[in-house]
Design an enzyme around this catalytic site. Sequence first.
Site, PDB file in Angstrom:
ATOM      1  N   ASP A  13      28.926  -1.032  28.721  1.00  0.00           N
ATOM      2  CA  ASP A  13      29.040  -0.997  27.259  1.00  0.00           C
ATOM      3  C   ASP A  13      29.666  -2.254  26.667  1.00  0.00           C
ATOM      4  OD1 ASP A  13      27.788   1.490  27.032  1.00  0.00           O
ATOM      5  OD2 ASP A  13      29.681   2.562  27.267  1.00  0.00           O
ATOM      6  N   GLY A  15      27.539  -4.765  25.851  1.00  0.00           N
ATOM      7  CA  GLY A  15      26.470  -5.282  25.006  1.00  0.00           C
ATOM      8  C   GLY A  15      25.358  -6.037  25.698  1.00  0.00           C
ATOM      9  N   LYS A  16      25.305  -6.003  27.025  1.00  0.00           N
ATOM     10  CA  LYS A  16      24.267  -6.742  27.757  1.00  0.00           C
ATOM     11  C   LYS A  16      22.863  -6.308  27.339  1.00  0.00           C
ATOM     12  CE  LYS A  16      25.774  -5.350  31.763  1.00  0.00           C
ATOM     13  NZ  LYS A  16      26.955  -4.548  31.449  1.00  0.00           N
ATOM     14  N   THR A  17      22.637  -5.018  27.297  1.00  0.00           N
ATOM     15  CA  THR A  17      21.303  -4.505  26.971  1.00  0.00           C
ATOM     16  C   THR A  17      20.941  -4.829  25.537  1.00  0.00           C
ATOM     17  OG1 THR A  17      21.575  -2.750  28.606  1.00  0.00           O
ATOM     18  CG2 THR A  17      19.885  -2.408  26.928  1.00  0.00           C
ATOM     19  N   TYR A  18      21.883  -4.661  24.636  1.00  0.00           N
ATOM     20  CA  TYR A  18      21.644  -4.956  23.218  1.00  0.00           C
ATOM     21  C   TYR A  18      21.303  -6.432  23.017  1.00  0.00           C
ATOM     22  CZ  TYR A  18      22.428  -5.258  18.191  1.00  0.00           C
ATOM     23  OH  TYR A  18      22.281  -5.483  16.851  1.00  0.00           O
ATOM     24  N   LYS A  38      15.376  -5.390  35.252  1.00  0.00           N
ATOM     25  CA  LYS A  38      16.707  -4.989  35.706  1.00  0.00           C
ATOM     26  C   LYS A  38      16.508  -4.313  37.053  1.00  0.00           C
ATOM     27  CE  LYS A  38      20.865  -2.607  34.112  1.00  0.00           C
ATOM     28  NZ  LYS A  38      21.504  -1.993  32.939  1.00  0.00           N
ATOM     29  N   SER A  42      21.542   3.138  36.381  1.00  0.00           N
ATOM     30  CA  SER A  42      21.987   4.506  36.656  1.00  0.00           C
ATOM     31  C   SER A  42      22.392   5.188  35.356  1.00  0.00           C
ATOM     32  CB  SER A  42      23.149   4.482  37.651  1.00  0.00           C
ATOM     33  OG  SER A  42      24.185   3.642  37.184  1.00  0.00           O
ATOM     34  N   ASP A  56      18.052   2.012  29.594  1.00  0.00           N
ATOM     35  CA  ASP A  56      18.260   0.641  29.132  1.00  0.00           C
ATOM     36  C   ASP A  56      16.929  -0.016  28.788  1.00  0.00           C
ATOM     37  OD1 ASP A  56      20.948   0.974  29.536  1.00  0.00           O
ATOM     38  OD2 ASP A  56      21.093  -0.382  31.252  1.00  0.00           O
ATOM     39  N   GLU A 117      18.639  -8.584  33.421  1.00  0.00           N
ATOM     40  CA  GLU A 117      19.953  -8.050  33.123  1.00  0.00           C
ATOM     41  C   GLU A 117      20.611  -7.570  34.401  1.00  0.00           C
ATOM     42  OE1 GLU A 117      21.992  -4.385  30.728  1.00  0.00           O
ATOM     43  OE2 GLU A 117      19.960  -4.909  30.181  1.00  0.00           O
TER      44      GLU A 117
END
Length: 117
Positions: A13, A15-18, A38, A42, A56, A117
Amino acid sequence: MGKCLFVTGTGTDVGKTYVTGLILKKLQKAGKNAAYYKAAMSGNERGPDGRLIPGDAVQVKQISGIGQPLDEMCPYVYEAAVSPHLASALEGNPVRMDVVRRGLQAMRAAYPYLTVE
C-alpha cells in the site's frame, strides 16, 4: 526487445500499483503500446467461476485503460493475503524463476514498452 520500467517500493500500500497504472495511462495517451507484468501477487479474491482474479492487474487496467488480457499480466496469482513467497508455500504452487523469466521475455517481445511491478 521492448523497453522496461521497473516500479518498486518498500511495503504494501505504498502506491506501486497506482503509479504503474498512471504511467501506463500516460504511455497509452502518447500512442505507445505498453503493458504490465508482475511475477506474483497475493491476497486475491475469487470470481463467480471460482478462478482467482489478479486484483492489482485489474486495478492497473482500470486506471490505465489498456486492453491487455489479465491472463498474461501475472503468472502467479495467490489467494492468501500474505507475502507472495509465503502464499506460494501455503498454496503449494512455488514461484519458478524459469516461468517468470519466460513470461517477462514474452512480454518484452510482444510490447515495445513494459512496466514491471
